[in-house]
Design an enzyme around this catalytic site. Structure first.
Site, PDB file in Angstrom:
ATOM      1  N   GLY A 188       0.781  -1.233   0.000  1.00 16.85           N
ATOM      2  CA  GLY A 188       0.000   0.000   0.000  1.00 16.85           C
ATOM      3  C   GLY A 188       0.818   1.292   0.000  1.00 16.85           C
ATOM      4  N   ILE A 189       0.394   2.211   0.843  1.00 12.87           N
ATOM      5  CA  ILE A 189       1.004   3.545   0.906  1.00 12.87           C
ATOM      6  C   ILE A 189       2.477   3.453   1.322  1.00 12.87           C
ATOM      7  CG2 ILE A 189       0.929   5.767   2.119  1.00 12.87           C
ATOM      8  CD1 ILE A 189      -2.161   5.237   2.450  1.00 12.87           C
TER       9      ILE A 189
ATOM     10  N   ASN B  31       3.856   4.639   9.127  1.00 21.19           N
ATOM     11  CA  ASN B  31       2.773   4.341   8.201  1.00 21.19           C
ATOM     12  C   ASN B  31       1.941   3.130   8.604  1.00 21.19           C
ATOM     13  OD1 ASN B  31       1.481   3.932   5.380  1.00 21.19           O
ATOM     14  ND2 ASN B  31       2.702   2.083   5.693  1.00 21.19           N
TER      15      ASN B  31
ATOM     16  N   TYR C 232     -11.243   3.535  14.997  1.00 25.24           N
ATOM     17  CA  TYR C 232     -10.243   4.020  14.038  1.00 25.24           C
ATOM     18  C   TYR C 232     -10.155   5.551  14.119  1.00 25.24           C
ATOM     19  CZ  TYR C 232      -7.800   4.310   9.472  1.00 25.24           C
ATOM     20  OH  TYR C 232      -6.894   4.546   8.455  1.00 25.24           O
TER      21      TYR C 232
ATOM     22  N   LYS D  60      -6.656   7.728  14.849  1.00 20.86           N
ATOM     23  CA  LYS D  60      -6.102   8.677  13.884  1.00 20.86           C
ATOM     24  C   LYS D  60      -6.153  10.110  14.415  1.00 20.86           C
ATOM     25  CE  LYS D  60      -4.764   5.666  10.883  1.00 20.86           C
ATOM     26  NZ  LYS D  60      -3.321   5.472  10.634  1.00 20.86           N
TER      27      LYS D  60
ATOM     28  N   THR E 249      -5.712   0.574  -1.768  1.00 20.64           N
ATOM     29  CA  THR E 249      -4.673  -0.273  -1.162  1.00 20.64           C
ATOM     30  C   THR E 249      -5.322  -1.550  -0.621  1.00 20.64           C
ATOM     31  OG1 THR E 249      -4.947   0.566   1.072  1.00 20.64           O
ATOM     32  CG2 THR E 249      -3.433   1.783  -0.349  1.00 20.64           C
ATOM     33  N   PRO E 250      -4.495  -2.538  -0.237  1.00 26.93           N
ATOM     34  CA  PRO E 250      -5.044  -3.763   0.373  1.00 26.93           C
ATOM     35  C   PRO E 250      -5.913  -3.470   1.603  1.00 26.93           C
ATOM     36  CG  PRO E 250      -2.744  -4.096  -0.208  1.00 26.93           C
ATOM     37  CD  PRO E 250      -3.048  -2.649  -0.454  1.00 26.93           C
ATOM     38  N   LEU E 251      -5.525  -2.439   2.399  1.00 27.32           N
ATOM     39  CA  LEU E 251      -6.301  -2.087   3.594  1.00 27.32           C
ATOM     40  C   LEU E 251      -7.729  -1.695   3.225  1.00 27.32           C
ATOM     41  CD1 LEU E 251      -5.798  -1.281   6.816  1.00 27.32           C
ATOM     42  CD2 LEU E 251      -6.002   1.013   5.904  1.00 27.32           C
TER      43      LEU E 251
ATOM     44  N   GLN F  21     -16.018  19.659   1.619  1.00 28.18           N
ATOM     45  CA  GLN F  21     -17.446  19.908   1.349  1.00 28.18           C
ATOM     46  C   GLN F  21     -18.246  20.089   2.634  1.00 28.18           C
ATOM     47  OE1 GLN F  21     -18.627  16.664  -1.359  1.00 28.18           O
ATOM     48  NE2 GLN F  21     -17.323  15.329  -0.172  1.00 28.18           N
TER      49      GLN F  21
HETATM   50  N1  LIG Z   1      -6.047   3.026   2.287  1.00 24.16           N
HETATM   51  C1  LIG Z   1      -6.702   4.087   2.716  1.00 24.16           C
HETATM   52  O1  LIG Z   1      -7.729   4.453   2.132  1.00 24.16           O
HETATM   53  C2  LIG Z   1      -6.189   4.885   3.895  1.00 24.16           C
HETATM   54  C3  LIG Z   1      -6.850   6.079   4.199  1.00 24.16           C
HETATM   55  C4  LIG Z   1      -6.403   6.842   5.259  1.00 24.16           C
HETATM   56  C5  LIG Z   1      -5.322   6.426   6.010  1.00 24.16           C
HETATM   57  N2  LIG Z   1      -4.702   5.251   5.719  1.00 24.16           N
HETATM   58  C6  LIG Z   1      -3.574   4.863   6.573  1.00 24.16           C
HETATM   59  O2  LIG Z   1      -2.420   4.665   5.790  1.00 24.16           O
HETATM   60  C7  LIG Z   1      -1.559   3.725   6.418  1.00 24.16           C
HETATM   61  C8  LIG Z   1      -1.205   2.622   5.428  1.00 24.16           C
HETATM   62  O3  LIG Z   1      -2.395   2.045   4.978  1.00 24.16           O
HETATM   63  P1  LIG Z   1      -2.514   1.195   3.632  1.00 24.16           P
HETATM   64  O4  LIG Z   1      -3.817   1.527   3.043  1.00 24.16           O
HETATM   65  O5  LIG Z   1      -1.311   1.328   2.844  1.00 24.16           O
HETATM   66  O6  LIG Z   1      -2.668  -0.241   4.328  1.00 24.16           O
HETATM   67  P2  LIG Z   1      -2.089  -1.687   3.897  1.00 24.16           P
HETATM   68  O7  LIG Z   1      -2.805  -2.667   4.763  1.00 24.16           O
HETATM   69  O8  LIG Z   1      -2.170  -1.840   2.442  1.00 24.16           O
HETATM   70  O9  LIG Z   1      -0.588  -1.557   4.372  1.00 24.16           O
HETATM   71  C9  LIG Z   1      -0.260  -1.419   5.745  1.00 24.16           C
HETATM   72  C10 LIG Z   1       1.000  -2.210   6.024  1.00 24.16           C
HETATM   73  O10 LIG Z   1       1.269  -2.126   7.428  1.00 24.16           O
HETATM   74  C11 LIG Z   1       1.620  -3.423   7.894  1.00 24.16           C
HETATM   75  N3  LIG Z   1       1.333  -3.559   9.313  1.00 24.16           N
HETATM   76  C12 LIG Z   1       0.127  -3.735   9.904  1.00 24.16           C
HETATM   77  N4  LIG Z   1       0.285  -3.888  11.223  1.00 24.16           N
HETATM   78  C13 LIG Z   1       1.603  -3.803  11.496  1.00 24.16           C
HETATM   79  C14 LIG Z   1       2.379  -3.889  12.681  1.00 24.16           C
HETATM   80  N5  LIG Z   1       1.821  -4.123  13.884  1.00 24.16           N
HETATM   81  N6  LIG Z   1       3.718  -3.745  12.585  1.00 24.16           N
HETATM   82  C15 LIG Z   1       4.292  -3.539  11.378  1.00 24.16           C
HETATM   83  N7  LIG Z   1       3.613  -3.460  10.226  1.00 24.16           N
HETATM   84  C16 LIG Z   1       2.280  -3.590  10.273  1.00 24.16           C
HETATM   85  C17 LIG Z   1       0.793  -4.364   7.043  1.00 24.16           C
HETATM   86  O11 LIG Z   1       1.337  -5.649   7.026  1.00 24.16           O
HETATM   87  C18 LIG Z   1       0.855  -3.680   5.674  1.00 24.16           C
HETATM   88  O12 LIG Z   1       1.958  -4.107   4.924  1.00 24.16           O
HETATM   89  C19 LIG Z   1      -2.319   3.209   7.641  1.00 24.16           C
HETATM   90  O13 LIG Z   1      -1.871   3.893   8.789  1.00 24.16           O
HETATM   91  C20 LIG Z   1      -3.749   3.564   7.328  1.00 24.16           C
HETATM   92  O14 LIG Z   1      -4.512   3.700   8.491  1.00 24.16           O
HETATM   93  C21 LIG Z   1      -5.105   4.483   4.658  1.00 24.16           C
END
Ligand SMILES: NC(=O)c1ccc[n+]([C@@H]2O[C@H](COP(=O)([O-])OP(=O)(O)OC[C@H]3O[C@@H](n4cnc5c(N)ncnc54)[C@H](O)[C@@H]3O)[C@@H](O)[C@H]2O)c1
Lengths: 260, 271
Positions: B21-22, B94, B164, B168, B201-203, B271
């Site tokens: 993901g990110i 992240n 959540y 955040k 992303t996968p999340l 908005q």
């Molecule tokens: N995807 C979205 O729409 C979105 C929106 C807002 C915020 N976020 C935030 O962005 C960040 C990344 O999210 P993403 O969408 O890339 O998620 P993702 O699930 O695709 O990637 C997150 C990564 O973090 C790892 N991870 C989870 N728990 C862990 C731990 N205890 N120790 C180490 N690694 C760990 C996972 O294995 C994964 O590789 C997160 O903090 C998420 O809350 C995501």
């Protein structure tokens, strides 16, 4: 090529000095073709020579002059991708108790009506861009949008107003599918010529400077180039999903209280 | 004015949750800008994903298996960064997980788990990297840079997202607190929060699948369509669009930005 704005055309209002001039320099260095406005013709000529940018004398609040200004930009460069609504003033402003109607009207005209006209005319031009509608508009608000000054009521009010304007325009452009982004930046105290002038005019310039520096937890004012760096980011495709945002750039001044 | 093509040359960055993901997008972008990057995630170093990813990323990247919720894992991660690079200029906190459901249905274990990853994880990362980053930041204009990944859910509340939201929101204000602290002490570290909107992303996919399983929608695509319709820009974000923001915050260009929020949500909260 290092430039991240190659092939783009930018318009900067109030570009002869301060943050505007620094942004003209930075946008040009990133490869953009830049057009800027203002009223200080001598400063403008030097900046044109230095950067290759073009200049037209125009005051942002001059509604009748806007179509002609946009024609000049399109005539010179054929399109508009970036607009930085930067021109601003606090001339004639005072506290709520003391501000005169002329002072109030002047600041509203430049800071609020001028920004509205900039955003409006930029959107009209960007919509009609060759190869499709699109662009990035950046509004220069101030940290005083969220932390109003007692001695500058109109300035504070107009800087808050243009944040709402940027959001409204962002939502409108998004919903219309224009691919035009609109964001506001909220700088803290910046080392502009204007601030330097105010400091130099004080009885004790060093003490005045120390006071300005101490406003930010970082213990210093922002440099012009630091604001221009944020403008360049928002102007570029790097920020393609950023719209309707307010970006504080103030060395943590508005992040909270400094404490003991 | 001369601008270089690679703007993180000579810098060392650490990205937690960097395999997907990110986080992965940040790793890729920092490498492209000339930085050396250490990334962490939960997967074993010899797992298929970790070995494939690290082979693809090349020599400038290295991996450490570490759980952000565990203090000893952070100590190990910092020790590895010190040994390998001797410095660290950028930290992206992240790693994060989500949790949804009606507040009365949430378990204490579920609440503790998300708090331990999303909040403890950020605190521990900052705590353990601060000494090294303070030292490394002396040589860099604007100092070192901490980028904490919050969310638009750290700015506004949402139905059945309360846990959540809480994590955040905590990240948002923790970031402001350390930003002021560092600035006031003239510690050369900046700290800012990133607020992504809906990112592909996968999340996000896992979260939408869970909502489908709970009967909120027939299929994930219907939920995507709903999100797209409610986003002024009219699409989801790509991870690279968050990485470009993280890159901006990591670079000298943001040298006066600290304690700030960078919202990347296609106008969703405007908005
Ligand atoms: N995807 C979205 O729409 C979105 C929106 C807002 C915020 N976020 C935030 O962005 C960040 C990344 O999210 P993403 O969408 O890339 O998620 P993702 O699930 O695709 O990637 C997150 C990564 O973090 C790892 N991870 C989870 N728990 C862990 C731990 N205890 N120790 C180490 N690694 C760990 C996972 O294995 C994964 O590789 C997160 O903090 C998420 O809350 C995501």
């Amino acid at each position: 090529m290092a430039g991240r704005l190659e092939g783009k055309v930018a318009l900067v209002t109030g570009g002869t000095t301060g943050i505007g001039a620094a942004s003209v320099r930075r946008l040009a260095a990133e490869g953009a073709k830049v057009f800027f406005t203002g009223s200080k013709e001598e400063a403008a000529r030097a900046l044109c020579e230095e950067t290759g940018a073009r200049f037209a004398a125009h005051r942002v609040q001059d509604a009748a002059g806007w179509p002609g200004l946009i024609d000049q930009v399109l005539g010179a460069f054929g399109r508009l991708d970036i607009a930085f609504a930067n021109a601003g003033t606090e001339s004639g402003d005072a506290s709520i108790e003391d501000v005169g109607i002329d002072g109030w009207n002047n600041v509203v005209a430049v800071n609020q009506t001028g920004v509205m006209l900039t955003v409006q005319h930029a959107i009209r031009a960007m919509k009609a861009n060759p190869f499709g509608s699109g662009g990035s508009i950046i509004v220069n608000s101030s940290m005083n949008a969220t932390r109003p000054l007692g001695n500058y009521v109109t300035y504070s009010v107009t800087k808050a107003a243009v944040c709402a304007l940027a959001k409204s325009a962002a939502v409108h452009c998004g919903q219309k599918g224009y691919n035009i982004r609109v964001n506001a930046i909220l700088p803290g105290v910046v080392e502009t010529e204007l601030i330097m002038g105010i400091l130099a005019a004080q009885a004790d310039p060093d003490a005045a400077r120390a006071m300005y520096n101490a406003m930010s937890p970082m213990g210093r004012m922002a440099k012009l180039e630091e604001i221009a760096g944020l403008v360049a980011y928002l102007a570029s495709d790097e920020a393609a999903f950023v719209s309707g945002a307010e970006l504080a750039i103030d060395g943590a001044t508005t992040a909270g209280m400094m404490g003991v | 004015m001369e601008l270089s093509a690679q703007r993180l040359k000579g810098r060392v960055a650490f990205v937690s949750g960097g395999l997907r993901g990110i986080g992965l997008a940040c790793v890729e972008r920092f490498l492209a800008e000339g930085a050396e990057v250490v990334l962490s995630d939960l997967d074993a170093p010899d797992s298929a994903l970790a070995t494939e990813t690290m082979a693809r990323l090349g020599q400038a990247a290295s991996y450490v298996s570490a759980n952000v919720a565990k203090e000893e894992d952070w100590e190990r991660a910092v020790a590895l960064v010190k040994e390998r690079h001797g410095k660290c200029h950028v930290l992206v906190n992240n790693a994060g997980v989500d949790l949804t459901g009606a507040v009365e249905s949430l378990s204490m274990e579920g609440w503790r788990r998300i708090m331990s990853i999303n909040v403890d994880g950020v605190f521990l990362g900052v705590k353990h990297f601060t000494p090294l980053m303070a030292e490394s930041g002396k040589d860099v204009r604007g100092g070192s840079s901490i980028i904490n990944v919050s969310s638009i859910m750290g700015l506004v509340g949402m139905n059945e997202v309360s846990a959540y939201n809480a994590t955040k929101g905590a990240v948002r204000l923790f970031t402001k607190g350390i930003a002021i602290e560092f600035a006031q002490k003239q510690t050369p570290i900046r700290a800012n929060s990133l607020h992504p909107g809906f990112v592909e992303t996968p999340l996000l996919k896992a979260g939408f699948q869970r909502w489908v399983d709970q009967g909120f929608a027939e299929k994930p695509d219907d939920l995507v369509a709903g999100v797209v319709a409610s986003t002024p820009i009219g699409r989801l974000a790509q991870p690279s669009e968050l990485a470009s923001a993280a890159f901006f915050l990591a670079s000298e260009d943001s040298s006066y930005m600290t304690g700030a929020e960078l919202v990347i949500d296609g106008g969703w909260t405007a908005q």
